[in-house]
Design a protein around this motif. Structure first.
Motif, PDB file in Angstrom:
ATOM      1  N   GLU A   1       0.745  -1.158  -0.086  1.00 18.88           N
ATOM      2  CA  GLU A   1       0.078  -0.022  -0.106  1.00 18.88           C
ATOM      3  C   GLU A   1       0.853   1.389   0.047  1.00 18.88           C
ATOM      4  O   GLU A   1       1.774   1.537   0.915  1.00 18.88           O
ATOM      5  CB  GLU A   1      -0.882  -0.183   1.096  1.00 18.88           C
ATOM      6  CG  GLU A   1      -2.006   0.937   1.285  1.00 18.88           C
ATOM      7  CD  GLU A   1      -3.324   0.659   0.264  1.00 18.88           C
ATOM      8  OE1 GLU A   1      -3.670   1.461  -0.329  1.00 18.88           O
ATOM      9  OE2 GLU A   1      -3.491  -0.570   0.175  1.00 18.88           O
TER      10      GLU A   1
ATOM     11  N   LEU B   1       2.285  -1.418  -5.922  1.00 21.61           N
ATOM     12  CA  LEU B   1       0.826  -1.302  -6.216  1.00 21.61           C
ATOM     13  C   LEU B   1       0.258  -0.260  -6.793  1.00 21.61           C
ATOM     14  O   LEU B   1       0.358   0.945  -6.526  1.00 21.61           O
ATOM     15  CB  LEU B   1       0.047  -1.430  -4.701  1.00 21.61           C
ATOM     16  CG  LEU B   1      -1.517  -1.688  -4.608  1.00 21.61           C
ATOM     17  CD1 LEU B   1      -1.536  -3.271  -5.062  1.00 21.61           C
ATOM     18  CD2 LEU B   1      -1.983  -1.467  -3.207  1.00 21.61           C
TER      19      LEU B   1
ATOM     20  N   SER C   1      -6.738   2.837 -10.895  1.00 22.57           N
ATOM     21  CA  SER C   1      -7.594   1.883 -10.179  1.00 22.57           C
ATOM     22  C   SER C   1      -7.761   0.731 -11.103  1.00 22.57           C
ATOM     23  O   SER C   1      -8.087  -0.415 -10.801  1.00 22.57           O
ATOM     24  CB  SER C   1      -9.142   2.563  -9.999  1.00 22.57           C
ATOM     25  OG  SER C   1      -9.505   3.061 -11.333  1.00 22.57           O
TER      26      SER C   1
ATOM     27  N   ARG D   1      -4.579  -1.616 -10.565  1.00 23.21           N
ATOM     28  CA  ARG D   1      -4.648  -1.840  -9.423  1.00 23.21           C
ATOM     29  C   ARG D   1      -5.440  -3.379  -9.456  1.00 23.21           C
ATOM     30  O   ARG D   1      -5.318  -4.251  -8.782  1.00 23.21           O
ATOM     31  CB  ARG D   1      -5.213  -1.108  -8.433  1.00 23.21           C
ATOM     32  CG  ARG D   1      -5.083  -1.491  -6.837  1.00 23.21           C
ATOM     33  CD  ARG D   1      -5.059  -0.423  -6.046  1.00 23.21           C
ATOM     34  NE  ARG D   1      -6.337   0.303  -5.951  1.00 23.21           N
ATOM     35  CZ  ARG D   1      -6.497   1.401  -6.503  1.00 23.21           C
ATOM     36  NH1 ARG D   1      -5.427   2.094  -6.685  1.00 23.21           N
ATOM     37  NH2 ARG D   1      -7.742   2.049  -6.431  1.00 23.21           N
TER      38      ARG D   1
ATOM     39  N   SER E   1       4.980  -5.152 -10.084  1.00 20.01           N
ATOM     40  CA  SER E   1       3.990  -4.914  -8.987  1.00 20.01           C
ATOM     41  C   SER E   1       3.874  -6.161  -8.447  1.00 20.01           C
ATOM     42  O   SER E   1       4.449  -7.195  -8.612  1.00 20.01           O
ATOM     43  CB  SER E   1       2.572  -4.519  -9.791  1.00 20.01           C
ATOM     44  OG  SER E   1       1.915  -5.776 -10.467  1.00 20.01           O
TER      45      SER E   1
END
Length: 202
Positions: free
Chosen positions: A75, A80, A84, A87, A156
């Protein structure tokens, strides 16, 4: 912070690799299913599911499941995605890893390399895990033929999760040379800053 886990486990490697990349200190506590450690009363009091890894935060809160740990630890970091949709792609590949990848590639590796699992290594089980594992590698190959990483254009948590058991898939009899895009991606992951091998401990 404490991480309870088995050194040679890909699932236990995931949070160690992420914490190494973040430069975040932690204590590794070896707990193995091979010697009954995960079934001890002391450990089951912390994780009734009797699985590793398990993360214990400095305030005593506990978090199980390797991919949940990745999401918590990443986080507000580069690992990350902030976007949106990207993610959500990371979540998609985390679910893929646990549902379509780990049950076949990791399990076939365990059946092959751990003597105590030999009794479960029936020809049917080995054939099934090989088929389904190659299917998962094929899905990854198709994606990586057009993308450098799994969620956007940068490393990621999705790459960490999938790297853990993919890079040792050869231990289970998978031929990674048949997947050139996957092999090139493995090199990109290894070259990302802060990388440590699966046997690394703090």
């Amino acid at each position: 912070m404490k991480i309870y886990g088995m050194t040679g486990s890909g699932n236990c490697y995931k949070p160690r690799l992420l914490l190494a990349k973040l430069g975040q200190p932690f204590e590794h506590i070896e707990v193995s299913s091979q010697n009954g450690g995960t079934r001890s009363a002391e450990y089951l009091a912390k994780n009734p599911n009797g699985m590793v890894p398990l993360m214990e935060l400095p305030d005593g809160r506990l978090l199980a499941e390797s991919n949940a740990m990745l999401l918590h630890l990443a986080e507000w970091t580069r690992l990350l995605p902030a976007d949106s949709y990207e993610r959500a792609l990371a979540y998609q590949w985390l679910f893929f890893e646990q549902y379509s990848h780990e049950p076949y590639i990791a399990v076939r590796r365990a059946l092959t390399i751990f003597p105590e699992r030999a009794k479960d290594a029936t020809p049917e089980r080995l054939a099934s895990t090989l088929e389904r594992g190659n299917k998962a590698l094929g899905v990854m190959e198709k994606h990586l033929a057009a993308n450098a990483f799994f969620a956007g254009n940068a490393m990621s948590v999705a790459d960490i999760a999938l790297y853990a058991y993919t890079h040792v898939a050869g231990d289970g009899g998978f031929n990674l040379s048949a997947y050139p895009a996957v092999s090139a991606w493995l090199d990109r992951v290894r070259n990302d800053p802060g990388h440590v091998p699966i046997d690394w401990l703090p």
